[in-house]
Write an enzyme that holds these catalytic residues in place. Sequence first.
Site, PDB file in Angstrom:
ATOM      1  N   CYS A   1      -3.668 -20.181   3.800  1.00 22.16           N
ATOM      2  CA  CYS A   1      -2.893 -20.286   5.031  1.00 22.16           C
ATOM      3  C   CYS A   1      -2.301 -18.906   5.354  1.00 22.16           C
ATOM      4  CB  CYS A   1      -1.760 -21.298   4.866  1.00 22.16           C
ATOM      5  SG  CYS A   1      -0.843 -21.091   3.347  1.00 22.16           S
TER       6      CYS A   1
ATOM      7  N   CYS B   1       0.112 -17.613   2.913  1.00 19.23           N
ATOM      8  CA  CYS B   1      -0.435 -17.241   1.610  1.00 19.23           C
ATOM      9  C   CYS B   1      -0.973 -15.808   1.672  1.00 19.23           C
ATOM     10  CB  CYS B   1      -1.543 -18.198   1.206  1.00 19.23           C
ATOM     11  SG  CYS B   1      -1.044 -19.923   1.359  1.00 19.23           S
TER      12      CYS B   1
END
Lengths: 80, 315
Positions: free
Chosen positions: A10, A13
């Site tokens: 994501c 991340c």
Amino acid sequence: MEIKVLGPGCANCVKMEELAKTAVKELGVNAKIEKITDIGQIAMHGILSTPGLIVNGKIKHSGKPLPSLEKVKELIKGEA
Amino acid sequence: MLKKFADYITYTLLQLAPTSHLGDALNFFIYDSLKIFLLLTTIVYVVAIIRAYFPPEKTKRILSHKREYIGNTMAALLGIVTPFCSCSAVPLFIGFVEAGVPLGVTFSFLISSPMVNEIALIMLWGLFGWKIALIYTGTGVVLAIVSGIVIGKLKMEKHVQDYVWQIKAGTGEIVETNFREKLMYARDYTAELLKRIWPYVIIGIALGGIVHGYIPTDFVVKYAGRENPFAVLVAVLIGIPLYSNAAGMIPVVQALVGKGMAMGTVLAFMMSVTAISFPEAVILKNVLKMRLIYTFFGIVAVGIIIVGYLFNVIL
């Protein structure tokens, strides 16, 4: 030193990984940064909310909101 | 005071007539935006401080090896205060199951956590009053408890992806934080959340303003009013694919209520928007076999429809 960034990919991340990289560079420590994206692997490390940051086997951060760069440096320095 | 400010801008500064469509819509827009953002900022901050005390790791430990009923109840309640993002649903699910949290109890958590969230509560409170917000919370928790118990009773453990049972997770120690750090967490959490949802809120309120100013009442009453028996069903079906943008949804819905949409239909719609969504199904596919996903969605959808009809009768 061993640093692991855990997250399935994501946006947060990716940012977490960048934070870890910048922190390591600015601290000038010798560290290997590993990105773990496999969901099973993430769970196996005991991370319940992503992104996670593990330094030398210890969970230092998990979930949103992301820590600041200063905080990440502190977390890494604590293990150096 | 906010009302006066909105009146001042629209009627005095812009010199729009209170009876005109544009004046009415704009006044509604300014008033609602101010109210919602004030509420959002303060309450999200307070809730975030509470949340800082309930990281998922702690919730997992509390729920581990709990029996059904009591476990389902605690899971549904903890779901309210534990921060949860559907992007983390998979590691969370694995972590729970691996720590010995029963499947049905895990589902009670997974249902309550996204559905009974502070944004939905604030928006409902701000636009419909605290009674509706409380009813939403209460029914949401009950729905999560009951659905979790039903899923537990169905003994669907074999419909969890096989690899999940083989994972031996680390203990996942809790990162301890002091109060100052909790306040900082709350501040970051609030900032992050506002940054993420403000466009939806603005668009939602703008659409609401248009509905408020332009859409005729008979139209809404005819299709979404109490007399249309299919309204709840259709509202839930529309709500499922919509991804939990409660923040953007509620102002539109509020405007529709002003025009005669029934309250039970509103609650059912809100629940289906927040509780179940297609993106969530795709994410859960990593840990659940299709049969369990269908069962999960089916049970929750039926529960929500019942809630909708029930409140259309009693509210």
